[in-house]
Write a protein that holds these residues in place. Sequence first.
Motif, mmCIF file in Angstrom:
data_model
loop_
_atom_site.group_PDB
_atom_site.id
_atom_site.type_symbol
_atom_site.label_atom_id
_atom_site.label_comp_id
_atom_site.label_asym_id
_atom_site.label_seq_id
_atom_site.Cartn_x
_atom_site.Cartn_y
_atom_site.Cartn_z
ATOM 1 N N LEU A 1 -31.882 7.739 13.193
ATOM 2 C CA LEU A 1 -31.996 6.764 12.023
ATOM 3 C C LEU A 1 -33.121 7.573 11.077
ATOM 4 O O LEU A 1 -32.637 7.214 9.631
ATOM 5 N N LEU A 2 -34.140 8.308 11.327
ATOM 6 C CA LEU A 2 -34.806 8.790 10.300
ATOM 7 C C LEU A 2 -33.926 10.066 9.499
ATOM 8 O O LEU A 2 -34.182 10.254 8.344
ATOM 9 N N ALA A 3 -33.034 10.535 10.348
ATOM 10 C CA ALA A 3 -32.440 11.677 9.673
ATOM 11 C C ALA A 3 -31.367 10.912 8.584
ATOM 12 O O ALA A 3 -30.967 11.570 7.913
ATOM 13 N N GLN A 4 -31.324 9.666 8.673
ATOM 14 C CA GLN A 4 -30.276 8.849 7.840
ATOM 15 C C GLN A 4 -31.151 8.322 6.491
ATOM 16 O O GLN A 4 -30.382 7.665 5.632
ATOM 17 N N LEU A 5 -32.343 8.532 6.428
ATOM 18 C CA LEU A 5 -33.031 7.979 5.501
ATOM 19 C C LEU A 5 -33.233 9.360 4.390
ATOM 20 O O LEU A 5 -33.587 10.234 4.777
ATOM 21 N N ARG A 6 -33.266 8.772 3.159
ATOM 22 C CA ARG A 6 -33.222 9.829 2.078
ATOM 23 C C ARG A 6 -34.673 10.146 1.833
ATOM 24 O O ARG A 6 -35.795 9.505 2.433
ATOM 25 N N ILE A 7 -34.838 11.511 1.273
ATOM 26 C CA ILE A 7 -36.379 11.802 1.111
ATOM 27 C C ILE A 7 -37.021 10.875 0.142
ATOM 28 O O ILE A 7 -36.257 10.551 -0.909
ATOM 29 N N GLY A 8 -38.217 10.441 0.520
ATOM 30 C CA GLY A 8 -38.650 9.439 -0.270
ATOM 31 C C GLY A 8 -38.585 8.030 0.036
ATOM 32 O O GLY A 8 -39.042 7.034 -0.377
ATOM 33 N N GLY A 9 -37.284 7.764 1.084
ATOM 34 C CA GLY A 9 -37.058 6.605 1.653
ATOM 35 C C GLY A 9 -37.877 6.128 2.513
ATOM 36 O O GLY A 9 -39.133 6.532 3.103
ATOM 37 N N ILE A 10 -37.879 4.510 2.877
ATOM 38 C CA ILE A 10 -38.840 3.752 3.548
ATOM 39 C C ILE A 10 -37.989 3.249 4.902
ATOM 40 O O ILE A 10 -37.096 2.681 4.600
ATOM 41 N N MET A 11 -38.595 3.408 6.302
ATOM 42 C CA MET A 11 -38.107 2.755 7.196
ATOM 43 C C MET A 11 -39.311 1.910 7.700
ATOM 44 O O MET A 11 -40.404 2.207 7.894
ATOM 45 N N VAL A 12 -38.920 0.724 8.086
ATOM 46 C CA VAL A 12 -39.775 -0.311 8.692
ATOM 47 C C VAL A 12 -39.326 -0.312 10.394
ATOM 48 O O VAL A 12 -38.086 -0.835 10.333
ATOM 49 N N VAL A 13 -40.240 -0.130 11.193
ATOM 50 C CA VAL A 13 -39.543 -0.236 12.464
ATOM 51 C C VAL A 13 -40.707 -0.514 13.743
ATOM 52 O O VAL A 13 -41.936 -0.138 13.364
ATOM 53 N N PRO A 14 -40.308 -1.383 14.748
ATOM 54 C CA PRO A 14 -41.279 -1.646 15.678
ATOM 55 C C PRO A 14 -41.411 -0.606 16.806
ATOM 56 O O PRO A 14 -40.152 -0.460 17.074
ATOM 57 N N VAL A 15 -42.373 -0.162 17.141
ATOM 58 C CA VAL A 15 -42.562 0.964 18.068
ATOM 59 C C VAL A 15 -43.255 0.606 19.231
ATOM 60 O O VAL A 15 -44.358 0.010 19.293
ATOM 61 N N GLY A 16 -42.768 0.795 20.584
ATOM 62 C CA GLY A 16 -43.657 0.554 21.630
ATOM 63 C C GLY A 16 -42.665 0.060 22.949
ATOM 64 O O GLY A 16 -41.437 -0.117 22.637
ATOM 65 N N GLN A 17 -43.409 -0.153 23.891
ATOM 66 C CA GLN A 17 -42.780 -0.624 25.492
ATOM 67 C C GLN A 17 -42.176 -1.816 24.973
ATOM 68 O O GLN A 17 -42.914 -2.706 24.501
#
Length: 213
Positions: free
Chosen positions: A160-176
């Motif tokens: 998913l990070l690879a599909q985000l443009r430079i300068g773009g923003i991702m919001v994601v919950p991370v953890g078990q």
Amino acid sequence: MTFDAEARMRLLFALRSNGITDERVLNAMEKIDRARFVRGVFQPRAYDDTPLPIECGQTISQPSVVGMMTQALDVRPRDKVLEIGCGSGYQAAILSQLARRVYTLERYKPLARSAQTTLQQLDISNVTVLAADGAVGLPEQAPFDRILVTAAAEDVPPALLAQLRIGGIMVVPVGQSDHVQTLLKVTRTEAGPDYTTLGEVRFVPLVEGMGDG
């Protein structure tokens, strides 16, 4: 003022009390009626600031969490947005008020069909609902200006990070998936991803592949 109107006003007050101050986000959440995305016995609780069960063992997120994630995403009017985890379509409907185009992926086909129907009934035409594996993303439409992930990954998904443009923003919950997760705002820069911690949340896990149904 009707009960529904009073309940919706209480919800907007709860959003402000939880730090949602972006007027564009508040206006979008006021315009989109959460009750249209809740079914059956839970519909009377549509304006409560709480997650609620939906079909396929999933949930519609707590409105204050939806607001926090949307505010952190900082969507601009010309942005192309990818959402991972359509669910009922509530979050996508809110994003539709802020972005030029929203693509939302759902691994459960019945949920995707139901969300598409609801969005059509609301005359929302800038959202494309796809029954697809969210863990893969949507590379054929990349890059995206914004990516919102509404399921918890063990780490920021590199696909998913690879599909985000430079300068773009991702919001994601991370953890078990069986613990409280950390909500991250990830800004992709030329030098690599920049991380901001937004708080603790609890989401269903991000699962690869399609769901049954």
